[in-house]
Design an enzyme around this catalytic site. Structure first.
Site, PDB file in Angstrom:
ATOM      1  N   GLU A  87       0.278  -9.844  11.963  1.00 12.79           N
ATOM      2  CA  GLU A  87       0.267  -9.436  10.565  1.00 12.79           C
ATOM      3  C   GLU A  87       1.678  -9.085  10.094  1.00 12.79           C
ATOM      4  OE1 GLU A  87      -2.407  -6.203   9.931  1.00 12.79           O
ATOM      5  OE2 GLU A  87      -2.192  -6.242   7.750  1.00 12.79           O
ATOM      6  N   ASP A  98       0.768  -1.249   0.000  1.00 10.80           N
ATOM      7  CA  ASP A  98       0.000   0.000   0.000  1.00 10.80           C
ATOM      8  C   ASP A  98       0.801   1.303   0.000  1.00 10.80           C
ATOM      9  OD1 ASP A  98      -1.642  -2.132   0.412  1.00 10.80           O
ATOM     10  OD2 ASP A  98      -2.797  -1.226   2.035  1.00 10.80           O
TER      11      ASP A  98
END
Ligand SMILES: *[C@@H]1O[C@H](CO)[C@@H](O)[C@H](O)[C@H]1NC(C)=O
Length: 799
Positions: free
Chosen positions: A769, A575
């Site tokens: 994560e 991102d």
């Protein structure tokens, strides 16, 4: 694992040979967004779930547990054993309510409608010196056609003993559900006002509700509302003297009222301390009555068979930590597979959307309908179905394209055919233009977990084509199971696959490996949609060469992600990784590298299905891409691969940011092992000022001015899937093939693998994560048993 059924003489052990094994995948814990939710892989059907709360005080009712939520403050929850064919065991540690909950699932084949199952829910105090008072509600609701009825006689004070429901639906046909108490449950009997509630204490309470179509997923609201109404009717009598309030376990109860025509039923049991109850689902066509014995015997047998097979499929290296690593590895694999969900519903797309720098591309192709332009704006699609793994049961309980290829590498090693069922569902989402949405948010329940600004998918936006890794890995497994050795085949792919120990003959998990005909027919069935998908990438994500006078050996192969904003290239999957300013003349290194992998996959599948002309075509493109990666993206001065953009004078320039992006040509095995650029990338990897840390490779160089800045999502933190890709390329290619960098690649492989394995998962009880690039601490979502669970493949060296 099928041996299990020899314990149960009544169960037919041989499944029809005519089937492909998918019938054993009909039921599952396919609502992974819930702590425990079973449903079949059928669009509109029976949905079940579990709700619980503490009754030590009234406040805990407001924090009833149902959907996985980091805010609940559980001290960990994970399937510790889970096989999609047989069932599993999940352990949930609910510290705030002082209860360790175990949910067990045993699938029992038989009949023609997906078989039966038995579930056991049990609990024990985490701390025996503190009170542990809880109330558990199991519910079953039916969507679509059919009916559900309560067979047990109603009683306004509740029910003693077993509760039975019967039901039917077109696909499940007739079934019963029975809820049966364990032998030693204790109710709270000494709480305040016990005498006033004596008639209801220790009973099972229930409720039945008429829920509008499409709303069963909101069962929790209907059920807790009932409890609340019941409590509201009782409490005012005690208001004058708050000290006299009854114990919460006497008041927070279902109404014991089932409306006729109900399609949702709830059953509630409240406990003091340790408890156990079973839910038995019998498919009528299986003609077999289940009892709790099936769980008493079946679960220990399942857990043991799983453990033994796990050791052979995913061996853990010998060390003093071997046992705990094995346990950890088994839990992350189980939670990945236990995290597979089945989703059905509409999604939202906006075919007209584009950013200004993408506008030259013209409208997206699906924008044209019957020759006239379609209005901009988001709209709902037809409902679609999808079986998919999920990155995180709490944060991301839905399908993500970029993650899924990695999930399938892992799942495919355990249950080849399950990975193909999932792959097939994804392939079925490829539309007539060749596009697939990168996030699959199907239906209201899935949408309820996503901020609104991310709901809409755009048919000109891509995502890294990782599904191709699953195809390559499958072909490799097929060849390993049948063909000559890998060496004879001269295989040089960089990702996926390795020798798989086959299950017992004709086991449902490996039919597509055992039967080469079935394998071939599968590959043929996905070939055309994959071609469409590939052509979609080449057409819609093309980069410009001649407009900017760029010199390269191939005049076609250059790529640019569409759909980026000033700050983000969400479509790339990385991102907020630094890039240049948006420009129609940008060329993206990661995308051309992915297209190299995609071309190689297409070449392999074309070869396997016997499309020789196609094979030659894909091989040509693969070569053109390899050439152009060097011609367009190598920056001699910086000694690294970079993105490319265009300045105000329309001149091309390099956009260089040391980090994961720089690794792509190596991580996807695009470079020949003797390329001098391999040496430069290895130096970048191994330099502690840049990517090297004791916990794995950082996403951005520690010396980069933006390191750790802004959102800091891809500006330093360590991601396991990128480490896995790099390890895979080193192991299968650069450390394996002779060449000037082989020794260096071997050294880096060994140390990097050790660093990943040594990290802190065992300590925190969660996988995360991502990990902090300076301290190695877990960051962001947890548990995150999506691609972080690749640690299992790293431990067992399966790339
Ligand atoms: C297996 O068969 C079922 C039923 O015919 C079908 O829906 C499914 O797609 C098949 N699985 C694969 C991997 O092709």
């Amino acid at each position: 694992m099928r041996l299990l059924w020899s314990l149960l003489p009544l169960v037919p052990t041989v499944l029809s040979q005519a089937t492909n094994g998918s019938e054993s995948l009909i039921w599952g814990a396919y609502r992974p967004n819930l702590y425990f939710g079973l449903r079949p892989r059928i669009p509109q059907s029976l949905m079940t779930g579990l709700i619980w709360f503490g009754t030590q005080d009234y406040q805990s009712f407001g924090k009833a547990r149902h959907a996985c939520d980091q805010g609940d403050g559980l001290n960990g929850y994970s399937w510790t054993t889970y096989d999609a064919r047989d069932g599993g065991v999940q352990v949930l540690k609910d510290g705030p309510n002082n209860i360790k909950v175990t949910t067990e699932l045993l699938k029992i084949p038989g009949g023609e409608h997906g078989g039966s199952w038995a579930a056991r829910i049990k609990g024990e105090p985490l701390d025996v010196d503190r009170p542990s008072r809880t109330s558990f509600i199991f519910y079953a609701g039916l969507e679509g056609l059919g009916g559900l009825d309560m067979e047990t006689d109603e009683n306004e004070n509740g029910i003693d003993g077993e509760v039975e429901f019967s039901g039917n639906s077109p696909e499940l046909d007739e079934f019963t559900i029975r809820i049966v108490d364990g032998p030693d449950n204790e109710a709270v009997t000494t709480g305040s006002q016990a005498a006033a509630f004596a008639d209801r204490i220790g009973k099972t309470h229930f409720g039945g509700y008429r829920v509008p179509a499409g709303n069963i997923w909101q069962a929790k609201e209907f059920i807790l509302q009932d409890v609340l109404q019941h409590a509201k009717a009782i409490l005012p009598a005690y208001q004058s003297n708050p000290g006299s309030y009854p114990d919460p376990s006497y008041v927070l109860q279902l109404s014991n009222d089932a409306l006729s025509g109900s399609n949702l039923f709830a059953v509630q049991k409240s406990f003091d301390g340790k408890f156990q109850f079973d839910v038995l689902f019998e498919s009528k066509s299986a003609k077999q009555k289940l009892s709790s014995t099936v769980l008493d015997e079946g679960i220990p047998a399942l857990a043991e068979a799983y453990r033994v097979r796990f050791q052979s499929v995913f061996p853990v290296p010998e060390s003093s930590e071997q046992e705990s690593l094995q346990e950890f590895s088994q839990a992350i694999t189980s939670n990945l597979i236990g995290g597979v969900g089945y989703f059905y519903g509409q999604s939202i797309v906006d075919p007209g959307f584009s950013y200004e720098w993408d506008e030259d591309d013209g409208p997206a192709e699906s924008d044209e309908e019957g020759g006239k332009k379609v209005k901009k704006g988001a709209r709902l699609t037809e409902p679609r179905e999808l079986l998919t793994a999920t990155p995180s049961r709490s944060f991301f309980p839905r399908g993500f394209y970029w993650d899924e290829g990695f999930h399938l590498l892992h799942i495919g090693e355990w249950d080849n055919d399950l990975s193909l069922e999932i792959l097939k569902d994804w392939i079925d989402l490829i539309d007539e233009n060749g596009w697939v949405g990168r996030e699959q948010i199907l239906g209201e329940e899935a949408r309820s977990k996503v901020p609104e600004q991310f709901w809409t998918q755009v048919p000109s936006f891509a995502n890294p084509p990782t599904l191709t890794m699953a195809v390559t890995a499958y072909i490799r497994r097929l060849k390993a199971a049948h063909g000559p050795s890998e060496q004879d085949l001269g295989m040089d792919m960089g990702l996926g696959g390795s020798q798989v120990p086959l299950r017992a003959a004709s086991s449902p998990g490996s039919r597509y490996l055992e039967d080469p005909e079935l394998g071939l027919s599968f590959l043929k069935s996905i070939y055309a949609p994959l071609q469409r998908h590939y052509e979609w990438f080449r057409r819609t994500q093309r980069g410009q060469l001649k407009q900017y006078g760029r010199k390269a050996r191939s005049r076609t192969e250059a790529y640019r992600w569409r759909g980026r904003s000033e700050q983000h290239v969400l479509t790339s999957g990385m991102d907020d990784y630094p890039r240049g300013p948006p420009h129609a003349g940008e060329l993206h290194l990661d995308l051309i590298s992915w297209m190299g992998l995609f071309s190689r996959t297409m070449k392999e599948i074309a070869e396997y299905v016997g499309e020789e002309e196609d094979r030659v075509f894909y091989e040509g493109i693969e070569k053109a891409i390899t050439d152009n990666i060097d011609d367009l993206h190598w920056n001699e001065k910086e000694q690294m691969y970079c993105d490319v953009s265009v300045d105000d004078d329309d001149e091309s320039y390099y956009v260089c940011h040391r980090g994961y992006l720089s690794l792509f040509p190596l991580a996807l095995s695009e470079l020949p092992s003797d390329s001098p650029h391999v040496g430069a990338i290895l130096d970048l990897i191994y330099d502690p000022k840049h990517l090297w840390s004791p916990y794995g490779l950082r996403s951005l160089s520690a010396s980069h001015p933006e390191f750790g800045q802004g959102e800091n999502y891809w500006k330093g933190p360590i991601w396991i899937q990128m480490n896995y890709m790099t390890l895979g390329a080193l192991h299968t290619k650069y450390a394996a093939e002779p060449g000037p960098y082989r020794e260096k690649a071997q050294k880096i492989y060994k140390e990097l693998r050790q660093n990943i394995v040594d990290n802190e998962w065992v300590r925190t009880g969660y996988v995360w994560e991502q990990y902090d690039p300076l301290t190695g601490e877990g960051k962001r979502s947890h548990p995150f048993t999506g691609w972080t669970s690749l640690v299992t493949l790293i431990l067992s060296e399966k790339y």
